[in-house]
Design a protein around this motif. Sequence first.
Motif, PDB file in Angstrom:
ATOM      1  N   GLY A   1     -29.955   4.600 -41.610  1.00  9.32           N
ATOM      2  CA  GLY A   1     -29.965   4.264 -40.198  1.00  9.32           C
ATOM      3  C   GLY A   1     -30.472   5.372 -39.336  1.00  9.32           C
TER       4      GLY A   1
ATOM      5  N   CYS B   1     -35.184   1.563 -31.074  1.00  8.97           N
ATOM      6  CA  CYS B   1     -35.605   1.346 -32.457  1.00  8.97           C
ATOM      7  C   CYS B   1     -37.104   1.056 -32.473  1.00  8.97           C
ATOM      8  N   PRO B   2     -37.876   1.830 -33.234  1.00  9.44           N
ATOM      9  CA  PRO B   2     -39.328   1.633 -33.208  1.00  9.44           C
ATOM     10  C   PRO B   2     -39.758   0.199 -33.531  1.00  9.44           C
TER      11      PRO B   2
ATOM     12  N   CYS C   1     -28.911  -3.495 -37.062  1.00 11.16           N
ATOM     13  CA  CYS C   1     -30.264  -3.261 -36.530  1.00 11.16           C
ATOM     14  C   CYS C   1     -30.806  -4.564 -35.943  1.00 11.16           C
TER      15      CYS C   1
ATOM     16  N   CYS D   1     -35.480  -0.311 -41.742  1.00 10.03           N
ATOM     17  CA  CYS D   1     -35.298   0.948 -42.489  1.00 10.03           C
ATOM     18  C   CYS D   1     -34.849   0.754 -43.947  1.00 10.03           C
TER      19      CYS D   1
ATOM     20  N   GLY E   1     -37.766   3.383 -39.010  1.00  7.70           N
ATOM     21  CA  GLY E   1     -37.593   4.427 -37.999  1.00  7.70           C
ATOM     22  C   GLY E   1     -37.903   5.809 -38.547  1.00  7.70           C
TER      23      GLY E   1
END
Length: 498
Positions: free
Chosen positions: A23, A63-64, A88, A146, A174
Amino acid sequence: MSEQSEREGPIVDRSVDAGEGGGCHGGAETLHAAAVASGNRELLKRYAEDYPKGPHDQPQTMCPAFGALRVGLRMRRTAMVLAGSGCCVYGLTFTSHFYGARRSVGYVPFDSESLVSGALFEDVREAVLKLADPDHYDTIVVINLCVPTASGVPLRLLPKELNGVRILGIDVPGFGVPTHAEAKDVLAGAMLQYARTEAEQGPVQAPRGGRSERPTVTLLGEMFPADPVGIGMMLEPMGLAPGPVVPTREWRELYGALDCRVAAAIHPQYTASAREFGLAGRPVVGSAPVGCEGTASWLDAIGAACGIAQAKVDLAKNKILPAIAGALSGSPIKGRVTVSGYEGSELLVARLLIESGADVPYVGTACGRTPWSEADLAWLESRGVPVAFRASLEQDIAAVKALEPDLAIGTTPVVQAAKEMSIPALYFTNLISARPLMGPAGAGSLAQVINTALANRHRFTAMRGFFEGVGAGETCGIWDQPPVSVAVPAPSPVVKPL
Ligand code: SF4
């Protein structure tokens, strides 16, 4: 690859624990190492080249993966499916709906067993099979977040097409893609690659409004809807027209985008997309038509890339530059303004502020330095403006504290820090990105919002006085003991003089 071996492919034995050590709040190195071990070395190497990190690993942005998710959610007939940890996905869907997604986001959940056994890949494939209805969708995009990326869930083994519906699987971890701005490029680049391959194989769908009669300039980077219109007016005397904006709003626009004469990287972080334009034989030009000097240089660069005679370029400049100069002088900005953000357009905003008369002592961007930010960087540095790429939140806030500007433009925590110092502040994303930047419209519009904020300083001073001390010391945090009543001595009786 046979179907059987495709089934065998996803069985991974180096999964990471879905609950521990992963994470965005820790464990990035563990996840990175796991991803390398599970076959994603090349992918991470490419991300490291496309989106080089800076003095620190990751700026503090959302978060990308949100960038890629948002790009897909804004496209017609496109289904978005996430594979990742429940927390997420909760955050990503919440943010999507906060920004008005108005459609469902697919989710393929997993647990340690399905991750280790490879069943997660089978679940993803089953989900895609169920969704692939050509009456509803042109495209299905699956995003590995991720943990599935770290475990090497091989989305590349998904079928490329099912029932005429395109299937794209991308990894947006990420720990490999630093910002959501760059994650937009991950999906846009993957879509351009797919569309380029389709176009190479045979005829493709024409744009909805038909092909432009004039050669086009594709615009890379999300922008205010009026900006492409303004750019079109600038290009017209050169015999050019604006092409689609990438990321596009529907699949067929991708063919039109690739069919351009030149691609303009208005936002410089679109590295993967620029690579696709290069492979399609199209040059890519950086910077954007902001302010007088920015517009003049940009028109020169576009003209040179398209082989337009200088007389025609000069004609275009003579037509638009006086209007921009008039807008700039008619709406001057007097004040010291720091600029920071994570959209990729921070350097352009700083240029426009400076041409409007502002003093800009600091520019920070969460995005990395690319060949398409070089022109703006050189222009700013020639005026003594320090530019920090991959700027951290701490850097941005330290700049505000040290420079004490009249106005701070930044992300939410920067704005919050500035307001605590009674410095007027504007959110980059909501208030600066959501208005025109190019041409005369950009000059006037930016000055309006900046000058209004600058004039509000007295309100911040009054608010600070009103709230002084609130949220600090004993008025903040959690008491670790119940409050204790303290006996207050009774006031002494007032003795009246005889
Ligand atoms: S997918 Fe996003 S929210 Fe989840 S761990 Fe990775 S960076 Fe954080």
